[in-house]
Enzyme design. Structure first.
Site, short mmCIF file in Angstrom:
data_model
loop_
_atom_site.label_atom_id
_atom_site.label_comp_id
_atom_site.label_asym_id
_atom_site.label_seq_id
_atom_site.Cartn_x
_atom_site.Cartn_y
_atom_site.Cartn_z
N ASN A 144 -14.91 3.99 7.17
CA ASN A 144 -15.49 2.72 6.75
C ASN A 144 -16.81 2.39 7.46
OD1 ASN A 144 -12.93 2.72 5.72
ND2 ASN A 144 -12.64 0.52 5.98
N ASN A 166 -3.71 7.69 7.70
CA ASN A 166 -4.06 7.96 9.11
C ASN A 166 -2.86 7.74 10.01
OD1 ASN A 166 -6.74 8.80 9.35
ND2 ASN A 166 -7.50 6.74 8.90
N GLY A 185 -1.62 -0.81 -1.61
CA GLY A 185 -1.69 -1.93 -0.67
C GLY A 185 -3.13 -2.40 -0.59
N ALA A 186 -3.57 -2.76 0.61
CA ALA A 186 -4.92 -3.30 0.79
C ALA A 186 -5.96 -2.29 0.28
CB ALA A 186 -5.15 -3.61 2.27
N GLU A 242 -10.21 -8.49 8.80
CA GLU A 242 -9.87 -7.18 9.35
C GLU A 242 -8.38 -7.08 9.68
OE1 GLU A 242 -12.60 -5.13 9.86
OE2 GLU A 242 -11.22 -3.51 10.28
N LYS A 270 -15.16 -2.96 16.59
CA LYS A 270 -15.82 -3.23 15.31
C LYS A 270 -17.15 -3.95 15.55
CE LYS A 270 -14.98 -3.32 10.85
NZ LYS A 270 -14.11 -2.53 10.01
N TYR A 296 -33.18 -25.64 25.76
CA TYR A 296 -32.06 -26.59 25.82
C TYR A 296 -32.65 -28.00 25.77
CZ TYR A 296 -27.22 -27.79 26.82
OH TYR A 296 -25.95 -28.28 26.71
N ASP A 331 -10.71 -3.59 5.18
CA ASP A 331 -9.66 -2.60 4.87
C ASP A 331 -9.57 -2.37 3.36
OD1 ASP A 331 -8.09 -2.56 7.69
OD2 ASP A 331 -8.82 -4.54 7.19
N1 LIG Z 1 -11.02 5.45 5.74
C1 LIG Z 1 -9.78 5.81 5.71
O1 LIG Z 1 -9.51 6.95 5.88
C2 LIG Z 1 -8.72 4.78 5.45
C3 LIG Z 1 -9.07 3.48 5.08
C4 LIG Z 1 -8.05 2.55 4.81
C5 LIG Z 1 -6.73 2.93 4.92
N2 LIG Z 1 -6.42 4.21 5.32
C6 LIG Z 1 -5.01 4.61 5.49
O2 LIG Z 1 -4.32 4.37 4.28
C7 LIG Z 1 -3.00 3.98 4.56
C8 LIG Z 1 -2.67 2.67 3.85
O3 LIG Z 1 -3.47 1.61 4.36
P1 LIG Z 1 -3.34 0.12 3.75
O4 LIG Z 1 -4.10 -0.76 4.67
O5 LIG Z 1 -3.73 0.09 2.31
O6 LIG Z 1 -1.76 -0.12 3.92
P2 LIG Z 1 -0.78 -1.08 3.11
O7 LIG Z 1 0.40 -1.26 3.97
O8 LIG Z 1 -1.52 -2.30 2.64
O9 LIG Z 1 -0.36 -0.23 1.82
C9 LIG Z 1 0.42 0.93 1.90
C10 LIG Z 1 0.76 1.38 0.50
O10 LIG Z 1 1.33 2.70 0.60
C11 LIG Z 1 2.52 2.74 -0.16
N3 LIG Z 1 3.44 3.74 0.39
C12 LIG Z 1 4.05 3.72 1.59
N4 LIG Z 1 4.87 4.79 1.71
C13 LIG Z 1 4.73 5.49 0.56
C14 LIG Z 1 5.32 6.67 0.08
N5 LIG Z 1 6.20 7.34 0.80
N6 LIG Z 1 4.97 7.10 -1.15
C15 LIG Z 1 4.07 6.42 -1.90
N7 LIG Z 1 3.47 5.30 -1.48
C16 LIG Z 1 3.81 4.83 -0.27
C17 LIG Z 1 3.09 1.34 -0.09
O11 LIG Z 1 4.01 1.10 -1.16
C18 LIG Z 1 1.82 0.52 -0.20
O12 LIG Z 1 1.45 0.37 -1.56
C19 LIG Z 1 -2.89 3.94 6.09
O13 LIG Z 1 -2.39 5.17 6.56
C20 LIG Z 1 -4.31 3.78 6.52
O14 LIG Z 1 -4.54 4.29 7.82
C21 LIG Z 1 -7.38 5.14 5.58
#
Ligand SMILES: NC(=O)c1ccc[n+]([C@@H]2O[C@H](COP(=O)([O-])OP(=O)(O)OC[C@H]3O[C@@H](n4cnc5c(N)ncnc54)[C@H](O)[C@@H]3O)[C@@H](O)[C@H]2O)c1
Length: 461
Positions: free
Chosen positions: A392, A362, A270-271, A210, A168, A113, A236
């Site tokens: 992940n 999930n 989605g993400a 995250e 994390k 320090y 994600d």
């Molecule tokens: N390592 C892993 O196993 C892992 C990693 C990332 C995400 N996930 C899982 O994936 C899922 C999505 O995560 P995210 O962060 O991308 O979510 P998000 O909300 O960004 O995207 C969800 C997507 O799913 C679509 N969707 C929702 N309901 C649907 C249906 N009935 N039919 C078709 N498409 C549908 C939505 O339109 C959207 O495009 C979650 O369940 C998450 O837990 C798992």
């Protein structure tokens, strides 16, 4: 069907009569309602009573209560206290800061320090690059969230997101020696998040975004990547994409298919899904069909946002419209990151032979993995209670270790592909089979292999 697990582990302190049958009565009562005992200890013994600590796994908070009620209902038995072991682990948080330097006397103090530290500050002021050499920036990552898409819990806000971010940070340290710190922002405004991260960036060697909801996460990441001179990585998106692409490489090795001849359905745009599609495109599959809650993504669909417009323009060569079930017909690979229970064995039967099914929603996947196995050659999920867990944690610690070691100022798709290949290649040919396409999350070879691959890709940049 959930099974009792350590996530719902409780310790029940019970008083029972000092009879020969007391222990048997207690364990039978737990077993009758489906609890799994993992420890059974006598903590007090008296002439008129014995006190036991019974530790057991349950399936849910309600199931834990059923177990406790079952014990309390036994004649002469009294439940004194129930401790939820998951809550106990969280008391006071899961991480802390430790000093790396000894502070034993005035000499130590003068160096660590004032007055000594002033010369270090001047050195960094004169040469800002020295911050990486002389401060925690060298090994520190911010885990930044706005609490808007936390696990499967949704928008629970920054304070409630903190236990996940602490976890994390603990994983970063355990698997790659990276010092990560949670930064939970009390805003869900894109501009405020970008500005806040920009303002804290001098301290960190990298930013791990995250649990920030789509589509906001895309713009936040893209703009921060432009503004900052340190790598920005939304786990994600890219952590998932890396592990999925690595696992798919091995799955296709097992079934003997070439990805350039495969039709891949990605459900969920989605993400996670968007990043998976973009990383897969580097491998040039024959076609990708993206499917979201409104069906197959194609260029003439209404109301596409800029992310979906870009996906529509680069996938679905035949511009097909329709449902997920339509998309699955003749597909070689299904990757689901969407929602639970969307299809069954009948739809898997319409896929090509030796189908690969990654059902990653999930906690409940797009298809029951046992049902998927009826027709698929390989099944993976996000769950730890089935083989081939897509997690992940296989990616992010090694990715940041490599970025920090390379003093990387940005992150490229080439680094993500290198990380995916490294994860796949940790599984040697003699260990590779339909139930083992990804290494265990506890395989200590994974993070160093990923770090080395990312570092090399960074230097080749
Ligand atoms: N390592 C892993 O196993 C892992 C990693 C990332 C995400 N996930 C899982 O994936 C899922 C999505 O995560 P995210 O962060 O991308 O979510 P998000 O909300 O960004 O995207 C969800 C997507 O799913 C679509 N969707 C929702 N309901 C649907 C249906 N009935 N039919 C078709 N498409 C549908 C939505 O339109 C959207 O495009 C979650 O369940 C998450 O837990 C798992």
């Amino acid at each position: 069907m959930p099974v009792p697990g350590p996530g719902y582990s409780i310790t029940i302190r019970v008083e029972a009569p000092p009879s020969a049958s007391a222990a048997g009565d207690l364990t039978s009562a737990v077993g009758r309602v489906g609890g799994v005992i993992t420890a059974f200890d006598v903590v007090e013994s008296h002439a008129d009573r014995v006190v036991f600590d019974i530790t057991c796994n349950a399936m849910s908070a309600n199931h834990a209560k059923d177990i406790t009620d079952g014990l309390d209902a036994l004649p002469g038995v009294r439940v004194r206290k129930v401790s939820d072991r998951t809550f106990l682990v969280h008391l006071g948080g899961k991480i802390e800061v430790n000093s790396k330097v000894a502070l034993r006397n005035r000499d130590d103090l003068s160096r660590a320090y004032t007055p000594g530290v002033a010369r270090i500050c001047q050195a960094i002021a004169a040469n800002p690059e020295d911050a990486r050499r002389l401060t925690i920036k060298r090994n520190t990552v911010a885990v930044v969230t706005d609490g808007s898409a936390v696990l499967g819990l949704g928008n629970i806000g920054p304070a409630a997101a903190l236990p996940v971010m602490e976890g994390k940070a603990a994983l970063f340290k355990k698997f790659a020696g990276v010092d990560a710190w949670p930064v939970c922002l009390d805003t869900q405004d894109t501009e405020e998040i970008i500005r806040a991260v920009e303002l804290i960036a001098p301290v960190y060697g990298g930013i791990n975004l995250e649990d920030i909801a789509a589509p906001r996460c895309f713009e936040i990441e893209a703009r921060l990547r432009q503004k900052l001179d340190i790598p920005v990585f939304h786990d994600d998106q890219h952590g998932t994409a890396i592990v999925v692409v690595g696992a798919l490489r091995n799955a296709l090795r097992v079934v003997g298919k070439d990805i350039t001849k495969c039709k891949i359905v990605v459900c969920g745009v989605g993400a996670a899904g968007s990043a998976i599609i973009r990383l897969l495109q580097h491998q040039k599959p024959a076609d990708i069909l993206a499917v979201d809650i409104h069906g197959i993504v194609h260029p003439s669909r209404d109301n596409l946002d800029s992310n979906l417009e870009q996906i529509a323009a680069t996938t679905n060569v035949e511009h097909k419209a329709g449902t997920l079930h339509d998309a699955l017909v003749g597909a070689d690979v299904f990757i689901g990151v969407s929602a639970p229970n969307l299809f069954g064995a009948a739809q898997v039967a319409t896929m090509n032979s030796d189908a690969v099914v990654f059902a990653l929603a999930n906690p409940d996947p797009e298809i029951d993995p046992v049902e998927a196995q009826q027709h698929a050659a390989i099944v993976a999920t996000g769950r730890s209670d089935y083989p081939n867990q897509i997690n992940n944690v296989l990616a992010f610690p090694g990715v940041f270790r490599g970025l920090l070691d390379a003093h990387a100022t940005s992150i490229t798709d080439a680094m993500l592909v290198a990380a995916a290949n490294a994860i796949a290649d940790v599984v040697e040919p003699e260990r590779l089979n339909a139930s083992f396409i990804v290494p265990s999350v506890f395989d200590s070879n994974v993070a160093p292999a990923v770090a080395e691959a990312v570092k090399n890709a960074s230097r080749a940049n």
